[in-house]
Design a protein around this motif. Structure first.
Motif, PDB file in Angstrom:
ATOM      1  N   ALA A   4      35.209  13.191  19.582  1.00  0.00           N
ATOM      2  CA  ALA A   4      36.580  13.633  19.275  1.00  0.00           C
ATOM      3  C   ALA A   4      37.157  14.528  20.369  1.00  0.00           C
ATOM      4  CB  ALA A   4      36.598  14.363  17.937  1.00  0.00           C
ATOM      5  N   THR A   5      36.304  15.268  21.057  1.00  0.00           N
ATOM      6  CA  THR A   5      36.773  16.178  22.114  1.00  0.00           C
ATOM      7  C   THR A   5      36.642  15.564  23.505  1.00  0.00           C
ATOM      8  OG1 THR A   5      34.597  17.254  22.252  1.00  0.00           O
ATOM      9  CG2 THR A   5      36.237  18.232  20.743  1.00  0.00           C
ATOM     10  N   ASP A   6      36.295  14.286  23.575  1.00  0.00           N
ATOM     11  CA  ASP A   6      36.145  13.542  24.830  1.00  0.00           C
ATOM     12  C   ASP A   6      35.021  14.047  25.727  1.00  0.00           C
ATOM     13  OD1 ASP A   6      38.154  11.657  24.294  1.00  0.00           O
ATOM     14  OD2 ASP A   6      39.702  13.060  24.979  1.00  0.00           O
TER      15      ASP A   6
ATOM     16  N   LEU B   5      32.005  13.182  25.081  1.00  0.00           N
ATOM     17  CA  LEU B   5      31.222  11.952  25.078  1.00  0.00           C
ATOM     18  C   LEU B   5      32.245  10.812  25.026  1.00  0.00           C
ATOM     19  CD1 LEU B   5      28.177  11.172  22.764  1.00  0.00           C
ATOM     20  CD2 LEU B   5      29.697   9.444  23.677  1.00  0.00           C
ATOM     21  N   PRO B   6      32.592  10.269  26.179  1.00  0.00           N
ATOM     22  CA  PRO B   6      33.647   9.242  26.237  1.00  0.00           C
ATOM     23  C   PRO B   6      33.126   7.866  25.807  1.00  0.00           C
ATOM     24  CG  PRO B   6      32.827   9.707  28.433  1.00  0.00           C
ATOM     25  CD  PRO B   6      32.112  10.645  27.498  1.00  0.00           C
ATOM     26  N   LYS B   7      32.987   7.677  24.495  1.00  0.00           N
ATOM     27  CA  LYS B   7      32.404   6.466  23.911  1.00  0.00           C
ATOM     28  C   LYS B   7      33.030   5.191  24.469  1.00  0.00           C
ATOM     29  CE  LYS B   7      31.727   4.313  19.378  1.00  0.00           C
ATOM     30  NZ  LYS B   7      32.740   3.348  19.042  1.00  0.00           N
ATOM     31  N   THR B   8      34.335   5.129  24.541  1.00  0.00           N
ATOM     32  CA  THR B   8      35.029   3.928  25.018  1.00  0.00           C
ATOM     33  C   THR B   8      34.745   3.676  26.490  1.00  0.00           C
ATOM     34  OG1 THR B   8      36.749   4.338  23.398  1.00  0.00           O
ATOM     35  CG2 THR B   8      37.256   2.763  25.105  1.00  0.00           C
ATOM     36  N   ASP B   9      34.835   4.716  27.302  1.00  0.00           N
ATOM     37  CA  ASP B   9      34.576   4.576  28.737  1.00  0.00           C
ATOM     38  C   ASP B   9      33.149   4.110  29.006  1.00  0.00           C
ATOM     39  OD1 ASP B   9      37.137   5.523  29.053  1.00  0.00           O
ATOM     40  OD2 ASP B   9      36.534   7.485  29.829  1.00  0.00           O
ATOM     41  N   LEU B  10      32.217   4.550  28.181  1.00  0.00           N
ATOM     42  CA  LEU B  10      30.808   4.178  28.359  1.00  0.00           C
ATOM     43  C   LEU B  10      30.485   2.841  27.711  1.00  0.00           C
ATOM     44  CD1 LEU B  10      29.220   7.665  27.628  1.00  0.00           C
ATOM     45  CD2 LEU B  10      29.388   6.545  29.861  1.00  0.00           C
ATOM     46  N   ASP B  11      31.457   2.260  27.014  1.00  0.00           N
ATOM     47  CA  ASP B  11      31.277   0.993  26.309  1.00  0.00           C
ATOM     48  C   ASP B  11      30.103   1.061  25.338  1.00  0.00           C
ATOM     49  OD1 ASP B  11      32.056  -1.594  25.660  1.00  0.00           O
ATOM     50  OD2 ASP B  11      30.699  -2.503  27.132  1.00  0.00           O
ATOM     51  N   LEU B  12      30.075   2.135  24.554  1.00  0.00           N
ATOM     52  CA  LEU B  12      29.033   2.317  23.551  1.00  0.00           C
ATOM     53  C   LEU B  12      29.532   1.816  22.206  1.00  0.00           C
ATOM     54  CD1 LEU B  12      27.906   5.967  24.378  1.00  0.00           C
ATOM     55  CD2 LEU B  12      26.601   3.877  24.775  1.00  0.00           C
ATOM     56  N   SER B  13      28.722   1.012  21.560  1.00  0.00           N
ATOM     57  CA  SER B  13      29.079   0.571  20.214  1.00  0.00           C
ATOM     58  C   SER B  13      28.549   1.582  19.201  1.00  0.00           C
ATOM     59  CB  SER B  13      28.478  -0.804  19.931  1.00  0.00           C
ATOM     60  OG  SER B  13      27.073  -0.697  19.771  1.00  0.00           O
TER      61      SER B  13
ATOM     62  N   ARG C 254      22.525  14.148  27.531  1.00  0.00           N
ATOM     63  CA  ARG C 254      22.570  14.314  28.987  1.00  0.00           C
ATOM     64  C   ARG C 254      21.636  13.313  29.658  1.00  0.00           C
ATOM     65  NH1 ARG C 254      20.733  19.833  31.900  1.00  0.00           N
ATOM     66  NH2 ARG C 254      18.728  18.929  31.406  1.00  0.00           N
ATOM     67  N   GLU C 255      20.413  13.177  29.128  1.00  0.00           N
ATOM     68  CA  GLU C 255      19.447  12.219  29.676  1.00  0.00           C
ATOM     69  C   GLU C 255      19.978  10.782  29.597  1.00  0.00           C
ATOM     70  OE1 GLU C 255      15.820  12.780  27.474  1.00  0.00           O
ATOM     71  OE2 GLU C 255      15.512  14.795  28.279  1.00  0.00           O
ATOM     72  N   ALA C 256      20.705  10.471  28.532  1.00  0.00           N
ATOM     73  CA  ALA C 256      21.248   9.127  28.346  1.00  0.00           C
ATOM     74  C   ALA C 256      22.462   8.867  29.236  1.00  0.00           C
ATOM     75  CB  ALA C 256      21.630   8.915  26.876  1.00  0.00           C
ATOM     76  N   GLY C 257      22.999   9.929  29.846  1.00  0.00           N
ATOM     77  CA  GLY C 257      24.182   9.779  30.686  1.00  0.00           C
ATOM     78  C   GLY C 257      25.461   9.616  29.888  1.00  0.00           C
ATOM     79  N   TRP C 258      25.476  10.143  28.669  1.00  0.00           N
ATOM     80  CA  TRP C 258      26.609   9.958  27.772  1.00  0.00           C
ATOM     81  C   TRP C 258      27.594  11.121  27.795  1.00  0.00           C
ATOM     82  CZ3 TRP C 258      24.348   7.747  22.551  1.00  0.00           C
ATOM     83  CH2 TRP C 258      23.786   6.489  22.801  1.00  0.00           C
ATOM     84  N   LEU C 259      27.313  12.167  28.530  1.00  0.00           N
ATOM     85  CA  LEU C 259      28.188  13.345  28.543  1.00  0.00           C
ATOM     86  C   LEU C 259      29.022  13.387  29.825  1.00  0.00           C
ATOM     87  CD1 LEU C 259      25.612  15.993  27.294  1.00  0.00           C
ATOM     88  CD2 LEU C 259      27.463  14.952  25.966  1.00  0.00           C
TER      89      LEU C 259
END
Length: 117
Positions: free
Chosen positions: A32-34, A36-44, A96-101
């Motif tokens: 919600a606070t961007d 973790l940019p779910k859309t940019d990372l193409d995470l389902s 952080r390890e997953a590269g999601w932040l």
């Protein structure tokens, strides 16, 4: 530390469910606070759900028990103020390890890894 013998299977499952809830709420906030940019990372949602469950079990296997002395014994998680704070710090590390932040979130001085002395 792995104390799988110190709690019953039912207690362990309840703690894992608590971990799933805490990790999920944190991830929802970060999306919600961007941070973790779910859309940019193409995470389902499935990708995220599978990781949440895996991390919740891993946390419980590694740092089991709500009475565990998190502040003094888990240096890789900073000095968390109890069980839920330890889960949050653990989640931060996993994300952080997953590269999601975002880089901005990672470099924020409020992150426990940036305030270590």
């Amino acid at each position: 530390m792995n104390n799988t013998n110190s709690v019953s299977q039912q207690e362990r499952e309840a703690m894992i469910q608590e971990n799933i809830a805490e990790i999920g709420m944190m991830i929802g906030f970060l999306i919600a606070t961007d941070a973790l940019p779910k859309t940019d990372l193409d995470l389902s949602s499935t990708d995220i759900s599978q990781k949440v469950i895996s991390w919740a079990k891993e946390f419980e296997d590694t740092h089991q028990g709500s009475d565990y002395d998190f502040y003094h014994t888990i240096t890789e998680l900073g000095k968390p103020d109890g069980y839920l704070d330890a889960i949050d710090n653990f989640t931060d590390l996993k994300l952080r390890e997953a590269g999601w932040l975002t880089e901005e979130y990672i470099l924020d001085t409020a992150r426990f890894w940036n305030s270590r002395t």
